[in-house]
Design a protein around this motif. Sequence first.
Motif, short mmCIF file in Angstrom:
data_model
loop_
_atom_site.label_atom_id
_atom_site.label_comp_id
_atom_site.label_asym_id
_atom_site.label_seq_id
_atom_site.Cartn_x
_atom_site.Cartn_y
_atom_site.Cartn_z
N ARG A 213 0.82 -1.21 0.00
CA ARG A 213 0.00 0.00 0.00
C ARG A 213 0.85 1.26 0.00
O ARG A 213 1.73 1.44 0.83
N GLN A 214 0.61 2.13 -0.97
CA GLN A 214 1.36 3.37 -1.11
C GLN A 214 0.52 4.55 -0.63
O GLN A 214 -0.71 4.53 -0.71
N ASN A 215 1.19 5.58 -0.15
CA ASN A 215 0.50 6.78 0.29
C ASN A 215 0.14 7.64 -0.92
O ASN A 215 1.01 7.95 -1.74
N GLN A 462 -5.40 0.44 -8.14
CA GLN A 462 -6.48 0.88 -9.03
C GLN A 462 -7.39 1.92 -8.36
O GLN A 462 -7.90 2.82 -9.02
N GLU A 463 -7.58 1.80 -7.06
CA GLU A 463 -8.44 2.75 -6.34
C GLU A 463 -7.96 4.18 -6.48
O GLU A 463 -8.76 5.11 -6.46
N TYR A 464 -6.62 4.36 -6.60
CA TYR A 464 -6.06 5.71 -6.72
C TYR A 464 -6.25 6.29 -8.13
O TYR A 464 -6.27 7.50 -8.31
#
Length: 591
Positions: A213-215, A462-464
């Motif tokens: 998970r990336q910020n 994908q959410e980002y």
Amino acid sequence: MSDFIYSSKKNKSRELQQLLKIFDPEKRKSAVAAEGPWGSIAFFENHYKSSEWIETDDYIAILTGGPLIKTENKSFNTNRVQKIINEWNKKNEKFDEYIDGPFFFCLIDKNENKIHAVTDLMGFIPVYYSAEGDTEEVVLGTHVDAVAKASHCSGDIDYVSFADLIVNKTITYPHTMYQGVFQAHPASHYTVEPAEHEIKKNRCYWLPKEENRQNLDELASRLEKSFTQSLSQITEGCASAAVFVSGGEDSRIVLDAMPRSVKRVGHLFLDDINRELTIAKKTASVYKIDTKLGLRAKSYYLDQWLPVSLAQGSSSPAYHAHAYGMSRFLGLDQYGAVIGGLGADAYLKGSRVKNVHKYKFWGLKYRLDTLDKNNSSSDFFLENQSPSFIGKNVYEAVVKRRKKHKDYIASFRPASAVEWSELWPASMNESMSNFFVHRRVFNNYEPFLQNEVMKIAAAAPQEYKINRQLFHRAFRKHLKKSWYVSHTKGQLPYFSAKVNFPIMAAIRTKRSLVELVSKSKVNQDSWADFDQLVKDHKVYVTEELQQLNASQLLAPLFNKKMDEEELLETLSAKEILIVLQAAMLQNSLNS
């Protein structure tokens, strides 16, 4: 043109040189040839600035494309090839850290009679090879049809690939239109030892693996910073640079992020005086730039179909090469840099994310339920209903290849394999043929294809990407000047998707009513209406297909015999253009 071909056979350089000239129909450049105990090569000199090939007593070094070279030597005037050689001598194989952007690099070691070949991060410059043992020859090059012809495979059409291209508009990696010719792996270092009659992949230096998970804010900051830095380096030393402008948002970001020391000249090409032009002019006024307009003739794409097909080759559809015929008319070949916005939608805005239940309205994805989520089956996506005109066995083979490719992507991207099966390598992205052709005729730079942007695209979930979240957060400040200028789709790019939804709904409704009342037939899009193009020139297209014996070429692919007129009734406009492209190439190769 900018292409390269190598054969492990000696005394073949003149033959390769003449072969390359087939794919330069406008005679833009002279082809260089060389040979030795290591084999034979031919190549067009690189037109990108500071990228001249180098020969010494020890090696020949050739660069295709115009990557940014990020080494300690910051001198603009230093040859990019020399910078790579300097790192090579240090045994620095972290190519993704210092060769940034689309490229192909070849080093011929005269002392060891060995060929080193390095491909770029995503295969933005695809490289092809043929290494059939019974021919005792390795052929390697950047033009698939040249490789096929040089290795005597041009008559061995792979009909599964042909069907794949017609139906899906891309050929599944690593296959090509020809049996025995394959695409090299992106981000890899290959070697060829002529005496062994084989090509070896030494190592792959990068894959677009999913990350933890990336910020979102950190990714957006990295994205904006790397993009701006790339633009600065791309335009270094340029008094002026051309920018492809439109009614969209990507060109506005390019215009705002470019150094003010560089004169920005907007270029656009259209079928009609339309909404796209009106919005582009407003944008140009905001950023205080001059614009040049190229109005396309109704037969524009057909007029140049043979030369653009020869330049593109059979690897991808040629109808995305929108600037090919305009390049000299608009003087694009006179600029040190011609900058586009290719790749932003596909890699940063989630345009290839497949929503299982179509939770999408006017571009806004209000729920993310992808084919990969919760191990959802993607069979219904990969197994599109078999087209009625394709033989069942042929189409089943197409689906099998697509599944195999998707499964390979899933080995390093399990949560987004279906999306990235259309993105990796670049040849799987239909739109990328735009760059495949343009980089051959002018100094085309695409800052959204630079290495750091690709690494961020691979890291971002994908959410980002959906609803422009990452993209908007990264580039909003570059849209501030033009906040009041609408996008051709109706939204105001400066604002988020949620704010834009009611705005876009109102603008689109108004436009629909105006067009209904006025009964306007103006093409409001940037690109041609290909259905109308083929319909308006049906007689010409039919005659061309007949002259090229297209029905005979397609016979092993279809489930019934069809003449050329039946082809036009059965296939879509883009499918017809792909068939015409393949037929023209086969005629040119075998004449």
